[in-house]
Design a protein around this motif. Structure first.
Motif, PDB file in Angstrom:
ATOM      1  N   GLY A  72       0.814  -1.221   0.000  1.00 56.42           N
ATOM      2  CA  GLY A  72       0.000   0.000   0.000  1.00 56.42           C
ATOM      3  C   GLY A  72       0.839   1.258   0.000  1.00 56.42           C
ATOM      4  N   GLU A  73       1.923   1.241   0.804  1.00 59.84           N
ATOM      5  CA  GLU A  73       2.813   2.409   0.839  1.00 59.84           C
ATOM      6  C   GLU A  73       3.507   2.608  -0.507  1.00 59.84           C
ATOM      7  OE1 GLU A  73       4.717   3.394   5.044  1.00 59.84           O
ATOM      8  OE2 GLU A  73       5.142   1.335   4.393  1.00 59.84           O
ATOM      9  N   MET A  74       3.896   1.520  -1.139  1.00 60.90           N
ATOM     10  CA  MET A  74       4.574   1.622  -2.436  1.00 60.90           C
ATOM     11  C   MET A  74       3.655   2.229  -3.491  1.00 60.90           C
ATOM     12  SD  MET A  74       7.663   0.651  -2.031  1.00 60.90           S
ATOM     13  CE  MET A  74       8.266   0.346  -3.659  1.00 60.90           C
ATOM     14  N   SER A  75       2.417   1.779  -3.552  1.00 69.32           N
ATOM     15  CA  SER A  75       1.502   2.321  -4.560  1.00 69.32           C
ATOM     16  C   SER A  75       1.144   3.775  -4.256  1.00 69.32           C
ATOM     17  CB  SER A  75       0.241   1.456  -4.672  1.00 69.32           C
ATOM     18  OG  SER A  75      -0.527   1.548  -3.508  1.00 69.32           O
ATOM     19  N   ARG A  76       1.030   4.129  -2.975  1.00 69.61           N
ATOM     20  CA  ARG A  76       0.750   5.518  -2.610  1.00 69.61           C
ATOM     21  C   ARG A  76       1.906   6.422  -3.027  1.00 69.61           C
ATOM     22  NH1 ARG A  76      -0.700   4.641   2.293  1.00 69.61           N
ATOM     23  NH2 ARG A  76       1.339   4.933   3.248  1.00 69.61           N
ATOM     24  N   TRP A  77       3.142   5.957  -2.821  1.00 69.70           N
ATOM     25  CA  TRP A  77       4.303   6.759  -3.206  1.00 69.70           C
ATOM     26  C   TRP A  77       4.408   6.876  -4.721  1.00 69.70           C
ATOM     27  CZ3 TRP A  77       9.772   5.788  -4.519  1.00 69.70           C
ATOM     28  CH2 TRP A  77      10.557   6.930  -4.340  1.00 69.70           C
ATOM     29  N   ALA A  78       4.064   5.808  -5.421  1.00 72.25           N
ATOM     30  CA  ALA A  78       4.086   5.866  -6.889  1.00 72.25           C
ATOM     31  C   ALA A  78       3.071   6.884  -7.400  1.00 72.25           C
ATOM     32  CB  ALA A  78       3.808   4.487  -7.470  1.00 72.25           C
ATOM     33  N   ARG A  79       1.894   6.931  -6.804  1.00 78.95           N
ATOM     34  CA  ARG A  79       0.897   7.941  -7.196  1.00 78.95           C
ATOM     35  C   ARG A  79       1.402   9.341  -6.883  1.00 78.95           C
ATOM     36  NH1 ARG A  79      -2.728   4.211  -5.135  1.00 78.95           N
ATOM     37  NH2 ARG A  79      -2.879   5.363  -3.181  1.00 78.95           N
ATOM     38  N   LEU A  81       4.539  10.332  -6.839  1.00 84.55           N
ATOM     39  CA  LEU A  81       5.533  10.670  -7.857  1.00 84.55           C
ATOM     40  C   LEU A  81       4.866  10.984  -9.198  1.00 84.55           C
ATOM     41  CD1 LEU A  81       8.508   8.242  -7.219  1.00 84.55           C
ATOM     42  CD2 LEU A  81       8.297  10.651  -6.621  1.00 84.55           C
ATOM     43  N   GLY A  82       3.730  10.371  -9.461  1.00 83.59           N
ATOM     44  CA  GLY A  82       2.996  10.673 -10.683  1.00 83.59           C
ATOM     45  C   GLY A  82       2.456  12.087 -10.716  1.00 83.59           C
ATOM     46  N   ARG A  83       2.276  12.686  -9.548  1.00 84.33           N
ATOM     47  CA  ARG A  83       1.780  14.065  -9.479  1.00 84.33           C
ATOM     48  C   ARG A  83       2.855  15.095  -9.816  1.00 84.33           C
ATOM     49  NH1 ARG A  83      -0.589  12.359  -4.125  1.00 84.33           N
ATOM     50  NH2 ARG A  83      -2.564  11.460  -4.718  1.00 84.33           N
ATOM     51  N   PRO A  92       7.215  19.796 -21.376  1.00 80.69           N
ATOM     52  CA  PRO A  92       7.111  18.456 -21.950  1.00 80.69           C
ATOM     53  C   PRO A  92       7.583  17.381 -20.979  1.00 80.69           C
ATOM     54  CG  PRO A  92       8.097  19.967 -23.517  1.00 80.69           C
ATOM     55  CD  PRO A  92       7.981  20.700 -22.216  1.00 80.69           C
ATOM     56  N   ALA A  93       7.156  16.163 -21.227  1.00 82.13           N
ATOM     57  CA  ALA A  93       7.410  15.045 -20.308  1.00 82.13           C
ATOM     58  C   ALA A  93       8.900  14.863 -20.014  1.00 82.13           C
ATOM     59  CB  ALA A  93       6.836  13.759 -20.896  1.00 82.13           C
ATOM     60  N   ARG A  94       9.751  15.078 -20.982  1.00 82.64           N
ATOM     61  CA  ARG A  94      11.188  14.889 -20.773  1.00 82.64           C
ATOM     62  C   ARG A  94      11.746  15.825 -19.708  1.00 82.64           C
ATOM     63  NH1 ARG A  94      15.393  16.953 -24.677  1.00 82.64           N
ATOM     64  NH2 ARG A  94      17.273  16.476 -23.558  1.00 82.64           N
ATOM     65  N   GLY A  95      11.218  17.024 -19.628  1.00 74.78           N
ATOM     66  CA  GLY A  95      11.718  17.984 -18.654  1.00 74.78           C
ATOM     67  C   GLY A  95      10.986  17.967 -17.333  1.00 74.78           C
ATOM     68  N   SER A  96       9.824  17.321 -17.274  1.00 70.57           N
ATOM     69  CA  SER A  96       9.044  17.341 -16.045  1.00 70.57           C
ATOM     70  C   SER A  96       9.066  16.021 -15.292  1.00 70.57           C
ATOM     71  CB  SER A  96       7.583  17.701 -16.371  1.00 70.57           C
ATOM     72  OG  SER A  96       7.002  16.696 -17.166  1.00 70.57           O
ATOM     73  N   ALA A  97       9.895  15.118 -15.701  1.00 73.90           N
ATOM     74  CA  ALA A  97       9.923  13.796 -15.079  1.00 73.90           C
ATOM     75  C   ALA A  97      10.615  13.837 -13.722  1.00 73.90           C
ATOM     76  CB  ALA A  97      10.658  12.811 -15.986  1.00 73.90           C
ATOM     77  N   ALA A  98      10.144  12.988 -12.826  1.00 74.09           N
ATOM     78  CA  ALA A  98      10.822  12.782 -11.546  1.00 74.09           C
ATOM     79  C   ALA A  98      11.832  11.662 -11.768  1.00 74.09           C
ATOM     80  CB  ALA A  98       9.820  12.382 -10.476  1.00 74.09           C
ATOM     81  N   THR A 118       9.239  23.545  -9.913  1.00 73.61           N
ATOM     82  CA  THR A 118       7.822  23.794  -9.654  1.00 73.61           C
ATOM     83  C   THR A 118       7.179  22.655  -8.864  1.00 73.61           C
ATOM     84  OG1 THR A 118       7.250  22.836 -11.792  1.00 73.61           O
ATOM     85  CG2 THR A 118       7.505  25.231 -11.688  1.00 73.61           C
ATOM     86  N   ALA A 119       7.821  21.497  -8.823  1.00 70.74           N
ATOM     87  CA  ALA A 119       7.301  20.340  -8.097  1.00 70.74           C
ATOM     88  C   ALA A 119       8.027  20.123  -6.776  1.00 70.74           C
ATOM     89  CB  ALA A 119       7.413  19.097  -8.962  1.00 70.74           C
ATOM     90  N   ALA A 120       8.741  21.115  -6.277  1.00 71.27           N
ATOM     91  CA  ALA A 120       9.528  20.954  -5.057  1.00 71.27           C
ATOM     92  C   ALA A 120       8.659  20.571  -3.870  1.00 71.27           C
ATOM     93  CB  ALA A 120      10.300  22.235  -4.752  1.00 71.27           C
ATOM     94  N   ALA A 121       7.466  21.118  -3.778  1.00 68.71           N
ATOM     95  CA  ALA A 121       6.581  20.794  -2.656  1.00 68.71           C
ATOM     96  C   ALA A 121       6.133  19.335  -2.714  1.00 68.71           C
ATOM     97  CB  ALA A 121       5.368  21.713  -2.663  1.00 68.71           C
ATOM     98  N   VAL A 122       5.869  18.846  -3.909  1.00 70.44           N
ATOM     99  CA  VAL A 122       5.455  17.445  -4.056  1.00 70.44           C
ATOM    100  C   VAL A 122       6.628  16.519  -3.759  1.00 70.44           C
ATOM    101  CG1 VAL A 122       4.555  15.724  -5.675  1.00 70.44           C
ATOM    102  CG2 VAL A 122       3.683  18.057  -5.740  1.00 70.44           C
ATOM    103  N   LEU A 123       7.812  16.895  -4.212  1.00 67.04           N
ATOM    104  CA  LEU A 123       9.001  16.063  -3.977  1.00 67.04           C
ATOM    105  C   LEU A 123       9.378  16.034  -2.498  1.00 67.04           C
ATOM    106  CD1 LEU A 123      11.160  17.192  -7.000  1.00 67.04           C
ATOM    107  CD2 LEU A 123      10.040  14.987  -6.722  1.00 67.04           C
ATOM    108  N   ALA A 124       9.106  17.109  -1.768  1.00 69.89           N
ATOM    109  CA  ALA A 124       9.480  17.182  -0.356  1.00 69.89           C
ATOM    110  C   ALA A 124       8.512  16.434   0.551  1.00 69.89           C
ATOM    111  CB  ALA A 124       9.566  18.641   0.085  1.00 69.89           C
TER     112      ALA A 124
END
Length: 155
Positions: A72-79, A81-83, A92-98, A118-124
């Motif tokens: 459950g934790e793995m799938s939650r973290w994958a979601r 990272l998808g954000r 474009p996808a190449r520049g916005s990938a985690a 721009t995704a620093a809050a999501v990454l943190a």
């Protein structure tokens, strides 16, 4: 409709040639415009990717010694990272990938999570209960999100 009423191959070919000869001047005039728009779009896209790749934030992911995530934790973290891609709007996808990067420094393996600024809050955001997310190197202005442990009986 029977088979006798269907147009013959010669009629279809003659209609296609007539259409092509009538449309040729317009197609010839539109071709440079379409080519210029395509070139502009490719240059704009390359510029957006280059800018996004030049301005990225890196977070260090530090697990505890008892870290053992469940499914459950793995799938939650994958979601989560998808954000990251959605928070980098217009890139474009190449520049916005985690990206997950692993390195060995001083005999210790380290895991880094890298993404657009721009995704620093999501990454943190911590994705697991026993993992600390730290801003890495020059990114000291971004503080990791920590949730205090809830106490039993506290109101």
């Amino acid at each position: 409709m029977n088979i006798a009423e269907l147009p013959s191959t010669d009629d279809i070919l003659a209609d296609a040639v007539a259409w092509a000869s009538a449309a040729a001047p317009y197609l010839a005039a539109a071709f440079p415009v379409v080519l210029a728009l395509g070139l502009w779009w490719a240059i704009r896209r390359a510029h957006l990717v280059r800018a996004a790749l030049a301005d990225r934030v890196t977070m260090e992911v530090v697990p505890t010694s008892t870290f053992d995530p469940g499914e459950g934790e793995m799938s939650r973290w994958a979601r989560q990272l998808g954000r990251v891609r959605h928070s980098a709007q217009g890139v474009p996808a190449r520049g916005s990938a985690a990206r997950l990067r692993y390195s060995a420094e001083d005999g210790k393996m380290r895991c880094y999570l890298e993404g657009p600024t721009t995704a620093a809050a999501v990454l943190a955001m911590p994705g697991f209960a026993e993992v600390e997310v730290r801003a890495h190197r020059a990114q000291t202005d971004i503080q990791p999100v920590r949730f205090p442990a809830s106490r039993e009986g506290a109101k």
